[in-house]
Write a protein that holds these residues in place. Structure first.
Motif, PDB file in Angstrom:
ATOM      1  N   GLU A  90       2.088  -0.919 -13.698  1.00  0.00           N
ATOM      2  CA  GLU A  90       1.478  -2.219 -13.403  1.00  0.00           C
ATOM      3  C   GLU A  90      -0.013  -2.092 -13.061  1.00  0.00           C
ATOM      4  OE1 GLU A  90       3.820  -1.229  -9.547  1.00  0.00           O
ATOM      5  OE2 GLU A  90       4.324  -1.271 -11.659  1.00  0.00           O
ATOM      6  N   HIS A  91      -0.485  -0.865 -12.808  1.00  0.00           N
ATOM      7  CA  HIS A  91      -1.901  -0.651 -12.516  1.00  0.00           C
ATOM      8  C   HIS A  91      -2.642  -0.015 -13.697  1.00  0.00           C
ATOM      9  CE1 HIS A  91      -1.185  -1.832  -8.432  1.00  0.00           C
ATOM     10  NE2 HIS A  91      -0.304  -0.857  -8.250  1.00  0.00           N
ATOM     11  N   ALA A  92      -1.985   0.059 -14.831  1.00  0.00           N
ATOM     12  CA  ALA A  92      -2.591   0.710 -15.997  1.00  0.00           C
ATOM     13  C   ALA A  92      -3.878   0.028 -16.448  1.00  0.00           C
ATOM     14  CB  ALA A  92      -1.590   0.771 -17.149  1.00  0.00           C
ATOM     15  N   SER A  93      -3.974  -1.274 -16.312  1.00  0.00           N
ATOM     16  CA  SER A  93      -5.202  -1.968 -16.761  1.00  0.00           C
ATOM     17  C   SER A  93      -6.393  -1.570 -15.894  1.00  0.00           C
ATOM     18  CB  SER A  93      -4.999  -3.483 -16.762  1.00  0.00           C
ATOM     19  OG  SER A  93      -4.710  -3.944 -15.463  1.00  0.00           O
ATOM     20  N   ALA A  94      -6.184  -1.375 -14.597  1.00  0.00           N
ATOM     21  CA  ALA A  94      -7.282  -0.930 -13.721  1.00  0.00           C
ATOM     22  C   ALA A  94      -7.707   0.485 -14.099  1.00  0.00           C
ATOM     23  CB  ALA A  94      -6.860  -0.989 -12.261  1.00  0.00           C
ATOM     24  N   ALA A  95      -6.735   1.331 -14.395  1.00  0.00           N
ATOM     25  CA  ALA A  95      -7.042   2.696 -14.809  1.00  0.00           C
ATOM     26  C   ALA A  95      -7.752   2.717 -16.158  1.00  0.00           C
ATOM     27  CB  ALA A  95      -5.764   3.519 -14.865  1.00  0.00           C
ATOM     28  N   ALA A  96      -7.340   1.837 -17.061  1.00  0.00           N
ATOM     29  CA  ALA A  96      -7.988   1.756 -18.369  1.00  0.00           C
ATOM     30  C   ALA A  96      -9.454   1.375 -18.220  1.00  0.00           C
ATOM     31  CB  ALA A  96      -7.257   0.746 -19.250  1.00  0.00           C
ATOM     32  N   LYS A  97      -9.737   0.465 -17.315  1.00  0.00           N
ATOM     33  CA  LYS A  97     -11.125   0.068 -17.069  1.00  0.00           C
ATOM     34  C   LYS A  97     -11.921   1.240 -16.513  1.00  0.00           C
ATOM     35  CE  LYS A  97     -13.931  -3.428 -14.818  1.00  0.00           C
ATOM     36  NZ  LYS A  97     -13.981  -4.546 -13.902  1.00  0.00           N
ATOM     37  N   ALA A  98     -11.338   2.000 -15.589  1.00  0.00           N
ATOM     38  CA  ALA A  98     -12.020   3.151 -15.010  1.00  0.00           C
ATOM     39  C   ALA A  98     -12.256   4.241 -16.058  1.00  0.00           C
ATOM     40  CB  ALA A  98     -11.218   3.712 -13.842  1.00  0.00           C
ATOM     41  N   PHE A  99     -11.298   4.416 -16.970  1.00  0.00           N
ATOM     42  CA  PHE A  99     -11.422   5.449 -18.006  1.00  0.00           C
ATOM     43  C   PHE A  99     -12.306   5.005 -19.164  1.00  0.00           C
ATOM     44  CE2 PHE A  99      -9.446   7.749 -21.741  1.00  0.00           C
ATOM     45  CZ  PHE A  99     -10.101   8.947 -21.497  1.00  0.00           C
ATOM     46  N   GLY A 100     -12.256   3.721 -19.481  1.00  0.00           N
ATOM     47  CA  GLY A 100     -13.030   3.224 -20.616  1.00  0.00           C
ATOM     48  C   GLY A 100     -12.265   3.231 -21.915  1.00  0.00           C
ATOM     49  N   CYS A 101     -10.942   3.177 -21.813  1.00  0.00           N
ATOM     50  CA  CYS A 101     -10.074   3.167 -22.991  1.00  0.00           C
ATOM     51  C   CYS A 101      -8.730   2.611 -22.562  1.00  0.00           C
ATOM     52  CB  CYS A 101      -9.906   4.589 -23.533  1.00  0.00           C
ATOM     53  SG  CYS A 101      -8.815   4.751 -24.969  1.00  0.00           S
ATOM     54  N   GLU A 102      -8.112   1.817 -23.409  1.00  0.00           N
ATOM     55  CA  GLU A 102      -6.787   1.262 -23.134  1.00  0.00           C
ATOM     56  C   GLU A 102      -5.787   2.391 -22.857  1.00  0.00           C
ATOM     57  OE1 GLU A 102      -3.231  -0.921 -25.654  1.00  0.00           O
ATOM     58  OE2 GLU A 102      -5.268  -0.989 -26.435  1.00  0.00           O
ATOM     59  N   LEU A 103      -4.824   2.124 -21.995  1.00  0.00           N
ATOM     60  CA  LEU A 103      -3.722   3.059 -21.759  1.00  0.00           C
ATOM     61  C   LEU A 103      -2.475   2.468 -22.408  1.00  0.00           C
ATOM     62  CD1 LEU A 103      -4.149   4.088 -18.015  1.00  0.00           C
ATOM     63  CD2 LEU A 103      -5.161   5.111 -20.037  1.00  0.00           C
ATOM     64  N   PRO A 104      -2.001   3.054 -23.506  1.00  0.00           N
ATOM     65  CA  PRO A 104      -0.825   2.497 -24.170  1.00  0.00           C
ATOM     66  C   PRO A 104       0.394   2.559 -23.258  1.00  0.00           C
ATOM     67  CG  PRO A 104      -1.422   4.616 -25.131  1.00  0.00           C
ATOM     68  CD  PRO A 104      -2.478   4.278 -24.136  1.00  0.00           C
ATOM     69  N   SER A 105       1.304   1.608 -23.415  1.00  0.00           N
ATOM     70  CA  SER A 105       2.475   1.547 -22.533  1.00  0.00           C
ATOM     71  C   SER A 105       3.716   2.202 -23.135  1.00  0.00           C
ATOM     72  CB  SER A 105       2.790   0.091 -22.182  1.00  0.00           C
ATOM     73  OG  SER A 105       3.045  -0.644 -23.361  1.00  0.00           O
ATOM     74  N   LYS A 106       3.728   2.426 -24.422  1.00  0.00           N
ATOM     75  CA  LYS A 106       4.895   3.023 -25.075  1.00  0.00           C
ATOM     76  C   LYS A 106       4.731   4.541 -25.153  1.00  0.00           C
ATOM     77  CE  LYS A 106       7.531   2.946 -29.347  1.00  0.00           C
ATOM     78  NZ  LYS A 106       7.476   2.588 -30.762  1.00  0.00           N
ATOM     79  N   ILE A 107       5.754   5.263 -24.731  1.00  0.00           N
ATOM     80  CA  ILE A 107       5.707   6.727 -24.756  1.00  0.00           C
ATOM     81  C   ILE A 107       5.449   7.198 -26.192  1.00  0.00           C
ATOM     82  CG2 ILE A 107       7.037   8.855 -24.387  1.00  0.00           C
ATOM     83  CD1 ILE A 107       8.513   7.290 -22.157  1.00  0.00           C
ATOM     84  N   GLY A 108       4.471   8.071 -26.325  1.00  0.00           N
ATOM     85  CA  GLY A 108       4.100   8.615 -27.631  1.00  0.00           C
ATOM     86  C   GLY A 108       2.945   7.889 -28.282  1.00  0.00           C
ATOM     87  N   ASP A 109       2.631   6.678 -27.819  1.00  0.00           N
ATOM     88  CA  ASP A 109       1.516   5.932 -28.408  1.00  0.00           C
ATOM     89  C   ASP A 109       0.190   6.441 -27.871  1.00  0.00           C
ATOM     90  OD1 ASP A 109       3.164   4.438 -29.987  1.00  0.00           O
ATOM     91  OD2 ASP A 109       2.808   2.535 -28.968  1.00  0.00           O
ATOM     92  N   MET A 110      -0.835   6.254 -28.685  1.00  0.00           N
ATOM     93  CA  MET A 110      -2.158   6.756 -28.388  1.00  0.00           C
ATOM     94  C   MET A 110      -3.165   5.621 -28.575  1.00  0.00           C
ATOM     95  SD  MET A 110      -3.884   9.958 -30.394  1.00  0.00           S
ATOM     96  CE  MET A 110      -4.123   9.178 -31.978  1.00  0.00           C
ATOM     97  N   ALA A 111      -4.177   5.592 -27.721  1.00  0.00           N
ATOM     98  CA  ALA A 111      -5.283   4.645 -27.880  1.00  0.00           C
ATOM     99  C   ALA A 111      -6.562   5.458 -27.957  1.00  0.00           C
ATOM    100  CB  ALA A 111      -5.332   3.677 -26.706  1.00  0.00           C
ATOM    101  N   VAL A 112      -7.485   4.990 -28.787  1.00  0.00           N
ATOM    102  CA  VAL A 112      -8.772   5.658 -28.952  1.00  0.00           C
ATOM    103  C   VAL A 112      -9.868   4.627 -28.791  1.00  0.00           C
ATOM    104  CG1 VAL A 112     -10.228   6.957 -30.556  1.00  0.00           C
ATOM    105  CG2 VAL A 112      -7.768   7.359 -30.525  1.00  0.00           C
ATOM    106  N   SER A 113     -10.889   4.991 -28.037  1.00  0.00           N
ATOM    107  CA  SER A 113     -12.068   4.154 -27.876  1.00  0.00           C
ATOM    108  C   SER A 113     -13.280   5.075 -27.945  1.00  0.00           C
ATOM    109  CB  SER A 113     -12.039   3.412 -26.539  1.00  0.00           C
ATOM    110  OG  SER A 113     -13.218   2.648 -26.390  1.00  0.00           O
TER     111      SER A 113
END
Length: 186
Positions: free
Chosen positions: A39-62
């Motif tokens: 539930e805090h993944a969006s805050a972490a994504a903002k801190a990292f600068g890339c989306e954090l995918p929610s499905k195991i095995g999925d990858m996001a690239v920015s």
């Protein structure tokens, strides 16, 4: 205590001029293991600068950043080497409002790029997974012979292996042996 670092040789391996198979050390990068409540993944994504995918095995690239979901609350984060300190600082500022664990694993792991039309053949020589079923833009923890790795499939003919430095020479040797079989058409 003085510690000496012995990296693996990593002399590039090519078969067919690299079109059939190319194995090389990946460019160094900042590497982190992130554990955080989904539930805090969006805050972490903002801190990292890339989306954090929610499905195991999925990858996001920015840009040059990559986030790979390894479990419901765990991500592997890769970023350019020079951005590591900034990422740590942004996550430190986030901690009071959003508890998490960000661990720098850059000294523990190294990357190996495996590319070419025979990349699956070379990797399959030591991996029990059916890599033909692994979708592009995904990744997973797996075993190459006896070494635990994270295997990332960027595209049909492009893979990245993240492996502990202590197992890198072993994995490299497996890929080198597989390259001889690819070269001979076995």
């Amino acid at each position: 205590m003085l510690m000496e670092h012995h990296g693996f040789s990593g002399t590039p391996i090519t078969v067919g001029g690299g079109a059939r198979l190319s194995v090389r050390r990946a460019e160094d990068c900042a590497r982190f293991s992130l554990r955080i409540s989904p539930e805090h993944a969006s805050a972490a994504a903002k801190a990292f600068g890339c989306e954090l995918p929610s499905k195991i095995g999925d990858m996001a690239v920015s840009g040059a950043k990559l986030a790979l979901c390894l479990s419901p609350d765990e991500w592997l984060l890769l970023a350019p080497a020079g951005e590591g300190e900034g990422i740590v600082a942004r996550f430190a500022a986030l901690y009071d409002a959003t508890p998490h664990s960000l661990v720098d694993i850059g000294h523990r792991e190294t990357g190996i790029e495996v590319q070419g039309v025979a990349a699956i053949t070379a990797l399959s020589s030591a991996c029990a997974l059916d890599l033909t079923e692994m979708a592009d833009g995904t990744g997973t923890r797996t075993i190459l012979d006896k070494a635990q790795v994270v295997l990332i499939r960027r595209s049909a003919e492009s893979f990245r292996i993240e492996v502990w430095r202590s197992f890198a020479s072993h994995v490299w040797g497996l890929l080198e042996a597989a390259s001889h079989e690819v070269e001979l058409g076995l």
